[in-house]
Write a protein that holds these residues in place. Structure first.
Motif, PDB file in Angstrom:
ATOM      1  N   ALA A 235       0.840  -1.212   0.000  1.00 15.36           N
ATOM      2  CA  ALA A 235       0.000   0.000   0.000  1.00 15.36           C
ATOM      3  C   ALA A 235       0.870   1.255   0.000  1.00 15.36           C
ATOM      4  O   ALA A 235       0.562   2.234  -0.692  1.00 15.36           O
ATOM      5  CB  ALA A 235      -0.940  -0.001   1.196  1.00 15.36           C
ATOM      6  N   VAL A 236       1.968   1.219   0.741  1.00 15.02           N
ATOM      7  CA  VAL A 236       2.887   2.355   0.770  1.00 15.02           C
ATOM      8  C   VAL A 236       3.533   2.536  -0.598  1.00 15.02           C
ATOM      9  O   VAL A 236       3.673   3.660  -1.094  1.00 15.02           O
ATOM     10  CB  VAL A 236       3.948   2.153   1.874  1.00 15.02           C
ATOM     11  N   THR A 237       3.915   1.437  -1.219  1.00 15.67           N
ATOM     12  CA  THR A 237       4.498   1.507  -2.555  1.00 15.67           C
ATOM     13  C   THR A 237       3.498   2.090  -3.557  1.00 15.67           C
ATOM     14  O   THR A 237       3.864   2.887  -4.419  1.00 15.67           O
ATOM     15  CB  THR A 237       4.946   0.106  -3.015  1.00 15.67           C
ATOM     16  N   LEU A 238       2.233   1.715  -3.437  1.00 15.71           N
ATOM     17  CA  LEU A 238       1.213   2.273  -4.326  1.00 15.71           C
ATOM     18  C   LEU A 238       1.059   3.777  -4.127  1.00 15.71           C
ATOM     19  O   LEU A 238       0.855   4.511  -5.097  1.00 15.71           O
ATOM     20  CB  LEU A 238      -0.129   1.570  -4.117  1.00 15.71           C
ATOM     21  N   VAL A 239       1.164   4.230  -2.891  1.00 17.43           N
ATOM     22  CA  VAL A 239       1.094   5.671  -2.623  1.00 17.43           C
ATOM     23  C   VAL A 239       2.234   6.390  -3.333  1.00 17.43           C
ATOM     24  O   VAL A 239       2.043   7.440  -3.950  1.00 17.43           O
ATOM     25  CB  VAL A 239       1.123   5.956  -1.105  1.00 17.43           C
ATOM     26  N   LEU A 240       3.426   5.815  -3.258  1.00 13.62           N
ATOM     27  CA  LEU A 240       4.585   6.439  -3.899  1.00 13.62           C
ATOM     28  C   LEU A 240       4.493   6.393  -5.425  1.00 13.62           C
ATOM     29  O   LEU A 240       4.993   7.294  -6.102  1.00 13.62           O
ATOM     30  CB  LEU A 240       5.868   5.764  -3.422  1.00 13.62           C
ATOM     31  N   LEU A 241       3.869   5.359  -5.967  1.00 12.83           N
ATOM     32  CA  LEU A 241       3.745   5.222  -7.422  1.00 12.83           C
ATOM     33  C   LEU A 241       2.536   5.953  -8.009  1.00 12.83           C
ATOM     34  O   LEU A 241       2.487   6.183  -9.208  1.00 12.83           O
ATOM     35  CB  LEU A 241       3.652   3.743  -7.801  1.00 12.83           C
ATOM     36  N   TRP A 242       1.551   6.282  -7.187  1.00 10.70           N
ATOM     37  CA  TRP A 242       0.301   6.847  -7.688  1.00 10.70           C
ATOM     38  C   TRP A 242       0.484   8.096  -8.562  1.00 10.70           C
ATOM     39  O   TRP A 242      -0.140   8.193  -9.623  1.00 10.70           O
ATOM     40  CB  TRP A 242      -0.658   7.134  -6.533  1.00 10.70           C
ATOM     41  N   PRO A 243       1.310   9.087  -8.176  1.00 10.84           N
ATOM     42  CA  PRO A 243       1.460  10.252  -9.054  1.00 10.84           C
ATOM     43  C   PRO A 243       1.981   9.894 -10.443  1.00 10.84           C
ATOM     44  O   PRO A 243       1.501  10.418 -11.451  1.00 10.84           O
ATOM     45  CB  PRO A 243       2.449  11.146  -8.298  1.00 10.84           C
ATOM     46  N   ILE A 244       2.928   8.981 -10.517  1.00 13.02           N
ATOM     47  CA  ILE A 244       3.478   8.562 -11.808  1.00 13.02           C
ATOM     48  C   ILE A 244       2.427   7.770 -12.586  1.00 13.02           C
ATOM     49  O   ILE A 244       2.214   8.002 -13.782  1.00 13.02           O
ATOM     50  CB  ILE A 244       4.749   7.723 -11.601  1.00 13.02           C
ATOM     51  N   LEU A 245       1.770   6.846 -11.906  1.00 11.98           N
ATOM     52  CA  LEU A 245       0.761   6.011 -12.541  1.00 11.98           C
ATOM     53  C   LEU A 245      -0.407   6.846 -13.057  1.00 11.98           C
ATOM     54  O   LEU A 245      -0.832   6.691 -14.195  1.00 11.98           O
ATOM     55  CB  LEU A 245       0.262   4.954 -11.558  1.00 11.98           C
ATOM     56  N   SER A 246      -0.923   7.739 -12.225  1.00 16.01           N
ATOM     57  CA  SER A 246      -2.074   8.525 -12.655  1.00 16.01           C
ATOM     58  C   SER A 246      -1.714   9.460 -13.804  1.00 16.01           C
ATOM     59  O   SER A 246      -2.497   9.625 -14.742  1.00 16.01           O
ATOM     60  CB  SER A 246      -2.676   9.308 -11.485  1.00 16.01           C
ATOM     61  N   HIS A 247      -0.530  10.047 -13.764  1.00 20.80           N
ATOM     62  CA  HIS A 247      -0.104  10.903 -14.877  1.00 20.80           C
ATOM     63  C   HIS A 247       0.063  10.081 -16.160  1.00 20.80           C
ATOM     64  O   HIS A 247      -0.353  10.513 -17.230  1.00 20.80           O
ATOM     65  CB  HIS A 247       1.201  11.619 -14.533  1.00 20.80           C
ATOM     66  N   GLY A 248       0.655   8.903 -16.031  1.00 17.71           N
ATOM     67  CA  GLY A 248       0.852   8.054 -17.209  1.00 17.71           C
ATOM     68  C   GLY A 248      -0.455   7.570 -17.814  1.00 17.71           C
ATOM     69  O   GLY A 248      -0.585   7.461 -19.033  1.00 17.71           O
ATOM     70  N   LEU A 249      -1.451   7.291 -16.971  1.00 16.42           N
ATOM     71  CA  LEU A 249      -2.736   6.827 -17.489  1.00 16.42           C
ATOM     72  C   LEU A 249      -3.580   7.976 -18.036  1.00 16.42           C
ATOM     73  O   LEU A 249      -4.451   7.757 -18.882  1.00 16.42           O
ATOM     74  CB  LEU A 249      -3.503   6.066 -16.407  1.00 16.42           C
ATOM     75  N   LEU A 250      -3.338   9.190 -17.583  1.00 18.64           N
ATOM     76  CA  LEU A 250      -4.065  10.352 -18.114  1.00 18.64           C
ATOM     77  C   LEU A 250      -3.429  10.906 -19.385  1.00 18.64           C
ATOM     78  O   LEU A 250      -4.101  11.566 -20.171  1.00 18.64           O
ATOM     79  CB  LEU A 250      -4.127  11.469 -17.064  1.00 18.64           C
ATOM     80  N   TRP A 251      -2.162  10.645 -19.585  1.00 20.03           N
ATOM     81  CA  TRP A 251      -1.416  11.235 -20.689  1.00 20.03           C
ATOM     82  C   TRP A 251      -2.083  11.047 -22.053  1.00 20.03           C
ATOM     83  O   TRP A 251      -2.202  12.014 -22.806  1.00 20.03           O
ATOM     84  CB  TRP A 251       0.016  10.690 -20.689  1.00 20.03           C
ATOM     85  N   PRO A 252      -2.551   9.857 -22.435  1.00 25.01           N
ATOM     86  CA  PRO A 252      -3.184   9.719 -23.750  1.00 25.01           C
ATOM     87  C   PRO A 252      -4.479  10.519 -23.892  1.00 25.01           C
ATOM     88  O   PRO A 252      -4.878  10.842 -25.005  1.00 25.01           O
ATOM     89  CB  PRO A 252      -3.482   8.219 -23.861  1.00 25.01           C
ATOM     90  N   GLN A 253      -5.106  10.871 -22.804  1.00 25.93           N
ATOM     91  CA  GLN A 253      -6.341  11.635 -22.879  1.00 25.93           C
ATOM     92  C   GLN A 253      -6.086  13.110 -23.156  1.00 25.93           C
ATOM     93  O   GLN A 253      -7.006  13.849 -23.482  1.00 25.93           O
ATOM     94  CB  GLN A 253      -7.131  11.472 -21.586  1.00 25.93           C
ATOM     95  N   TRP A 254      -4.859  13.537 -23.068  1.00 25.42           N
ATOM     96  CA  TRP A 254      -4.507  14.917 -23.371  1.00 25.42           C
ATOM     97  C   TRP A 254      -4.138  15.102 -24.834  1.00 25.42           C
ATOM     98  O   TRP A 254      -3.668  16.138 -25.238  1.00 25.42           O
ATOM     99  CB  TRP A 254      -3.337  15.384 -22.517  1.00 25.42           C
ATOM    100  N   ARG A 255      -4.368  14.107 -25.668  1.00 26.74           N
ATOM    101  CA  ARG A 255      -3.903  14.113 -27.055  1.00 26.74           C
ATOM    102  C   ARG A 255      -4.426  15.306 -27.848  1.00 26.74           C
ATOM    103  O   ARG A 255      -3.705  15.871 -28.640  1.00 26.74           O
ATOM    104  CB  ARG A 255      -4.233  12.801 -27.744  1.00 26.74           C
ATOM    105  N   ALA A 256      -5.666  15.716 -27.682  1.00 30.14           N
ATOM    106  CA  ALA A 256      -6.209  16.841 -28.439  1.00 30.14           C
ATOM    107  C   ALA A 256      -5.526  18.143 -28.049  1.00 30.14           C
ATOM    108  O   ALA A 256      -5.246  18.978 -28.890  1.00 30.14           O
ATOM    109  CB  ALA A 256      -7.706  16.952 -28.232  1.00 30.14           C
ATOM    110  N   ALA A 257      -5.216  18.308 -26.760  1.00 33.86           N
ATOM    111  CA  ALA A 257      -4.550  19.524 -26.311  1.00 33.86           C
ATOM    112  C   ALA A 257      -3.133  19.581 -26.854  1.00 33.86           C
ATOM    113  O   ALA A 257      -2.661  20.643 -27.256  1.00 33.86           O
ATOM    114  CB  ALA A 257      -4.524  19.577 -24.800  1.00 33.86           C
ATOM    115  N   ARG A 258      -2.451  18.436 -26.941  1.00 31.01           N
ATOM    116  CA  ARG A 258      -1.091  18.415 -27.481  1.00 31.01           C
ATOM    117  C   ARG A 258      -1.091  18.616 -28.980  1.00 31.01           C
ATOM    118  O   ARG A 258      -0.174  19.175 -29.531  1.00 31.01           O
ATOM    119  CB  ARG A 258      -0.430  17.075 -27.145  1.00 31.01           C
ATOM    120  N   ALA A 259      -2.147  18.145 -29.644  1.00 29.35           N
ATOM    121  CA  ALA A 259      -2.204  18.233 -31.101  1.00 29.35           C
ATOM    122  C   ALA A 259      -2.723  19.587 -31.571  1.00 29.35           C
ATOM    123  O   ALA A 259      -2.875  19.808 -32.764  1.00 29.35           O
ATOM    124  CB  ALA A 259      -3.085  17.130 -31.655  1.00 29.35           C
ATOM    125  N   GLY A 260      -3.008  20.490 -30.641  1.00 33.16           N
ATOM    126  CA  GLY A 260      -3.484  21.812 -31.014  1.00 33.16           C
ATOM    127  C   GLY A 260      -4.987  21.840 -31.237  1.00 33.16           C
ATOM    128  O   GLY A 260      -5.511  22.750 -31.851  1.00 33.16           O
TER     129      GLY A 260
END
Length: 174
Positions: free
Chosen positions: A143-168
């Motif tokens: 559980a502690v490891t998940l807390v430490l990984l959560w910011p990286i994991l959540s950013h990585g899983l959200l990244w493809p959803q930002w595709r329209a903003a990156r593509a202009g």
């Protein structure tokens, strides 16, 4: 005008193929035998939690139960151990989603820590009832490891959803 602030981003809906592939990758990660202490993260639980918060119409209690039973069978664990824990985490995460998503990644991780700890306690309890051994207190290090990984994991899983903003595209509120 392109704003880089997080508050002006509008996320595109995630593709079902992406959701399924991330759940599959997490599932196969958890099937890999890992020796040593209990600090290996339960990635299926983390990815299920993320999608239960972000896309509750597609990933809910049914998906949690199915993945939990499959993981129980894959690991040779007491049937229902993972399923019960995953269902509980997804249920509680979805009930508290509005509060959890209000915070940034670190705040979310700290709010999810009790849910993940409770899930691990449920797994240990089912293991004990089924006649297994106590996994030790190091088991809760996951559980502690998940807390430490959560910011990286959540950013990585959200990244493809930002595709329209990156593509202009018109994914900005401004």
């Amino acid at each position: 005008m392109h704003e880089s602030s997080r508050t002006t981003r509008v996320l595109q809906p995630p593709r079902l193929r992406f959701i399924l592939s991330t759940l599959a990758l997490a599932f196969f990660w958890d099937l890999i035998p890992k020796g040593g202490g209990g600090f290996w993260p339960e990635m299926t639980m983390a990815v299920l939690t993320f999608w239960a918060l972000r896309d509750p119409q597609r990933v809910g209690v049914g998906a949690a139960f199915t993945l939990g039973v499959m993981l129980d069978v894959g690991r040779g664990a007491a049937l229902g151990q993972e399923a019960l824990a995953f269902v509980w985490v997804v249920y509680l995460a979805q009930r508290r989603a509005a509060r959890i998503l209000w915070f940034g990644a670190w705040g979310q991780a700290l709010l999810l820590l009790p849910l993940w700890s409770l899930a691990l306690a449920l797994q240990a309890a089912v293991r004990l009832v089924a006649g297994g051994d106590w996994p030790g207190w190091g088991y809760f290090g996951s559980a502690v490891t998940l807390v430490l990984l959560w910011p990286i994991l959540s950013h990585g899983l959200l990244w493809p959803q930002w595709r329209a903003a990156r593509a202009g595209g018109s994914a900005s509120l401004s």
